[in-house]
Design a protein around this motif. Structure first.
Motif, short mmCIF file in Angstrom:
data_model
loop_
_atom_site.label_atom_id
_atom_site.label_comp_id
_atom_site.label_asym_id
_atom_site.label_seq_id
_atom_site.Cartn_x
_atom_site.Cartn_y
_atom_site.Cartn_z
N ARG A 78 52.39 -67.94 -32.64
CA ARG A 78 51.90 -69.21 -33.19
C ARG A 78 53.06 -69.95 -33.82
O ARG A 78 54.08 -69.37 -34.16
CB ARG A 78 50.86 -68.95 -34.29
N SER A 107 54.58 -65.80 -37.31
CA SER A 107 54.42 -66.69 -36.16
C SER A 107 54.94 -66.03 -34.89
O SER A 107 54.36 -66.21 -33.81
CB SER A 107 55.13 -68.03 -36.40
N SER A 157 51.61 -73.47 -38.41
CA SER A 157 50.18 -73.22 -38.27
C SER A 157 49.75 -72.02 -39.10
O SER A 157 48.62 -71.97 -39.57
CB SER A 157 49.81 -73.00 -36.80
N PHE A 188 41.78 -70.25 -34.56
CA PHE A 188 42.01 -68.92 -35.10
C PHE A 188 40.71 -68.13 -35.14
O PHE A 188 39.70 -68.60 -35.64
CB PHE A 188 42.58 -69.00 -36.52
N GLU A 231 42.38 -62.77 -36.02
CA GLU A 231 43.70 -63.34 -36.30
C GLU A 231 43.87 -63.64 -37.79
O GLU A 231 44.94 -63.43 -38.36
CB GLU A 231 43.92 -64.61 -35.48
#
Length: 79
Positions: A51, A46, A55, A24, A28
């Motif tokens: 992603r 996400s 996460s 990251f 982000e």
């Protein structure tokens, strides 16, 4: 007699104190803070960031971002 498997971790896989454990970027992380501050769900975060849902949650926990998210919410309420 039994066989015991002892996996060996290569040097390229070992964590060093100065090595990041994720991928990251600062941008982000800032984006996740803003998305969560406006009430975007983990699932939609996400999707927006391409992603895995887990996460996003892991990143918030790993970087201890909940306080930053709460501060961003307060700033948005003032506007």
């Amino acid at each position: 007699m039994s066989i015991v498997f002892k996996p060996k971790i290569g040097d390229h896989l070992r964590k060093s104190p100065d090595q990041r454990v994720d991928t990251f970027s600062k941008e982000e992380i800032a984006e996740v803070i803003q998305l969560r501050a406006i009430g975007t769900s983990y699932k939609n975060c996400s999707r927006i960031m391409s992603r895995a849902k887990g996460s996003i949650g892991s990143m918030i926990h790993y970087y201890n971002l909940q306080n930053d998210i709460n501060e961003a919410k307060k700033l948005l309420e003032k506007v």
